[in-house]
Motif scaffolding. Structure first.
Motif, mmCIF file in Angstrom:
data_model
loop_
_atom_site.group_PDB
_atom_site.id
_atom_site.type_symbol
_atom_site.label_atom_id
_atom_site.label_comp_id
_atom_site.label_asym_id
_atom_site.label_seq_id
_atom_site.Cartn_x
_atom_site.Cartn_y
_atom_site.Cartn_z
ATOM 1 N N GLN A 104 105.483 89.110 40.200
ATOM 2 C CA GLN A 104 104.972 88.237 39.157
ATOM 3 C C GLN A 104 103.856 88.977 38.327
ATOM 4 O O GLN A 104 103.165 89.690 39.011
ATOM 5 C CB GLN A 104 104.591 87.102 39.622
ATOM 6 C CG GLN A 104 105.761 85.862 40.016
ATOM 7 C CD GLN A 104 106.302 86.294 41.371
ATOM 8 O OE1 GLN A 104 106.053 87.252 42.063
ATOM 9 N NE2 GLN A 104 107.443 85.434 41.486
ATOM 10 N N ALA A 136 112.456 81.447 30.507
ATOM 11 C CA ALA A 136 112.694 80.896 31.894
ATOM 12 C C ALA A 136 112.261 79.630 31.800
ATOM 13 O O ALA A 136 111.819 78.987 30.669
ATOM 14 C CB ALA A 136 111.392 81.560 32.822
ATOM 15 N N GLU A 138 115.038 85.572 30.133
ATOM 16 C CA GLU A 138 114.400 85.738 31.344
ATOM 17 C C GLU A 138 115.000 84.878 32.582
ATOM 18 O O GLU A 138 115.310 83.976 32.624
ATOM 19 C CB GLU A 138 113.009 84.961 31.001
ATOM 20 C CG GLU A 138 112.161 85.592 29.887
ATOM 21 C CD GLU A 138 110.904 84.777 29.727
ATOM 22 O OE1 GLU A 138 110.627 83.830 30.433
ATOM 23 O OE2 GLU A 138 110.220 85.092 28.920
ATOM 24 N N GLU A 139 114.871 85.865 33.732
ATOM 25 C CA GLU A 139 115.045 85.360 35.043
ATOM 26 C C GLU A 139 116.631 84.629 34.919
ATOM 27 O O GLU A 139 116.639 83.358 35.477
ATOM 28 C CB GLU A 139 113.997 84.139 35.560
ATOM 29 C CG GLU A 139 112.416 84.857 35.452
ATOM 30 C CD GLU A 139 111.488 84.018 36.223
ATOM 31 O OE1 GLU A 139 111.998 82.949 36.903
ATOM 32 O OE2 GLU A 139 110.311 84.454 35.826
ATOM 33 N N ALA A 169 117.434 82.423 38.477
ATOM 34 C CA ALA A 169 116.608 81.252 38.593
ATOM 35 C C ALA A 169 117.734 80.333 39.385
ATOM 36 O O ALA A 169 118.819 79.793 38.724
ATOM 37 C CB ALA A 169 116.075 80.588 37.440
ATOM 38 N N THR A 176 113.666 89.873 35.479
ATOM 39 C CA THR A 176 114.033 89.788 36.821
ATOM 40 C C THR A 176 113.235 89.912 37.897
ATOM 41 O O THR A 176 112.405 91.044 38.006
ATOM 42 C CB THR A 176 115.727 90.168 37.010
ATOM 43 O OG1 THR A 176 115.816 89.476 38.243
ATOM 44 C CG2 THR A 176 115.653 91.555 36.862
ATOM 45 N N HIS A 177 113.442 88.878 39.054
ATOM 46 C CA HIS A 177 112.765 89.359 40.247
ATOM 47 C C HIS A 177 113.824 89.950 41.301
ATOM 48 O O HIS A 177 113.184 90.101 42.482
ATOM 49 C CB HIS A 177 112.071 88.329 40.833
ATOM 50 C CG HIS A 177 110.964 87.594 39.938
ATOM 51 N ND1 HIS A 177 110.750 86.603 39.345
ATOM 52 C CD2 HIS A 177 109.734 88.245 39.262
ATOM 53 C CE1 HIS A 177 109.844 86.018 38.505
ATOM 54 N NE2 HIS A 177 109.178 87.266 38.493
ATOM 55 N N SER A 178 115.076 89.623 40.847
ATOM 56 C CA SER A 178 115.976 89.710 41.792
ATOM 57 C C SER A 178 116.857 91.256 41.722
ATOM 58 O O SER A 178 117.092 91.854 40.974
ATOM 59 C CB SER A 178 117.102 88.740 41.474
ATOM 60 O OG SER A 178 118.163 89.033 42.422
#
Length: 324
Positions: free
Chosen positions: A32, A156, A285-286, A289, A317-319
């Protein structure tokens, strides 16, 4: 000639330095507050700032802060438009550099925005090519965008758009609501989502890829009716439970959180696929989610298949499943 596109950033927001090559699918992954979304928003702006100088591109039919932008000198006008797009004017730092370059056939261009040892937008300087572009941008005749792609930014937090109907969103962004300032990428997204829902004649399917993904992962087939998204739930409820499986449908307020996050993307993708002669780049974005890892993989596989058509992507992404 092959297509080459790059974005170089120094000292902007949390970004110390980044050098990005833009491809059919470009993915920004990280923790983040490291600048993933900011990088995507900067790329969108540098590629297609011409779109953002047109009132009709914005929700409510107006450019927020247009009075302030008009009063600025030319570098300040461009900086003001960028600040509106990002929704945050404090991302400038000393010795900031934003450099975007494109080489595509006969098109060769480079745009460069810099600041010196100051902390205000008034110290922004533009390269000669970027200054000419800005002069055309704010001139009397609409200027030509240097890229041969249409762009859509999908932010997001998409759950909220299941609760804010397009008519309400349009009102909130109208001239009557001068005190409400949404970041430009949210504002423009709302305008494009409203247009997308109107352009999909009811009842309208969202296409094979949307149906395949939604049936597999979300348990229903999506369709549009009257500026709303619905999911038919053909296998989700049994008749012995009191539901007619062929006639029952969820509206967007009754969807699961993962469904709420997905339907705006699929509605926008469906409208882009209708324009087969145009190439679209979706900034997403993301996308993961509220999705289970298996659903995340199914989604990114669907996105990869869409690049075989007329869609291109920039993803934040965070994934790890998105880049598996």
């Amino acid at each position: 000639m092959p297509h080459h596109e790059r974005l170089h950033i120094k000292n902007f927001g949390p970004i110390r330095e980044a050098d990005i090559e833009v491809r059919d699918i470009t993915v920004f992954i990280g923790q983040q507050a490291t600048g993933k979304s900011l990088t995507a928003q900067l790329l969108y702006f540098m590629r297609g700032m011409e779109e953002l100088a047109v009132n009709d591109a914005w929700g409510g039919g107006r450019i927020p802060g247009s009075g302030f932008i008009t009063r600025q000198e030319m570098p300040g006008k461009l900086a003001g438009l960028l600040a509106n797009w990002l929704g945050n004017g404090s991302t400038w730092h000393k010795r900031t550099l934003i450099d975007w370059s494109l080489s595509d056939g006969d098109t060769q261009r480079e745009d460069r925005v810099e600041t010196g040892d100051i902390d205000t937008q008034q110290g922004v300087t533009l390269s000669e090519a970027t200054l000419r572009r800005a002069e055309q941008l704010f001139g009397p005749v609409p200027s030509q965008c240097p890229i041969n792609e249409k762009q859509i930014y999908v932010p997001a937090g998409r759950i909220i758009y299941s609760f804010l109907e397009p008519k309400l969103t349009w009102y909130l962004l109208s001239e009557k609501q001068q005190d409400l300032h949404w970041p430009g990428y949210i504002n423009v997204f709302c305008a494009k989502l409203k247009t997308a829902l109107r352009s999909l004649e009811p009842p309208m399917r969202l296409g094979d890829e949307a149906e395949k993904f939604c049936s597999q992962v979300l348990g229903g087939t999506p369709f549009i009716s009257g500026e709303k998204i619905f999911f038919s739930t053909s296998d989700k409820f049994a008749k012995e439970d009191g539901y007619d499986s062929k006639g029952f449908a969820f509206d967007q307020l009754k969807l699961a959180s993962g469904q709420m996050e997905q339907w705006p993307f699929w509605a926008l993708a469906a409208t882009a696929l209708q324009e087969k002669d145009s190439v679209f780049r979706l900034f997403f974005e993301e996308p993961e989610a509220h999705l289970h890892p298996t659903a995340q993989i199914a989604l990114i596989e669907a996105i990869a298949r869409l690049t075989r058509k007329n869609l291109r992507f920039v993803i934040t992404t965070h994934s790890p499943y998105v880049v598996y």
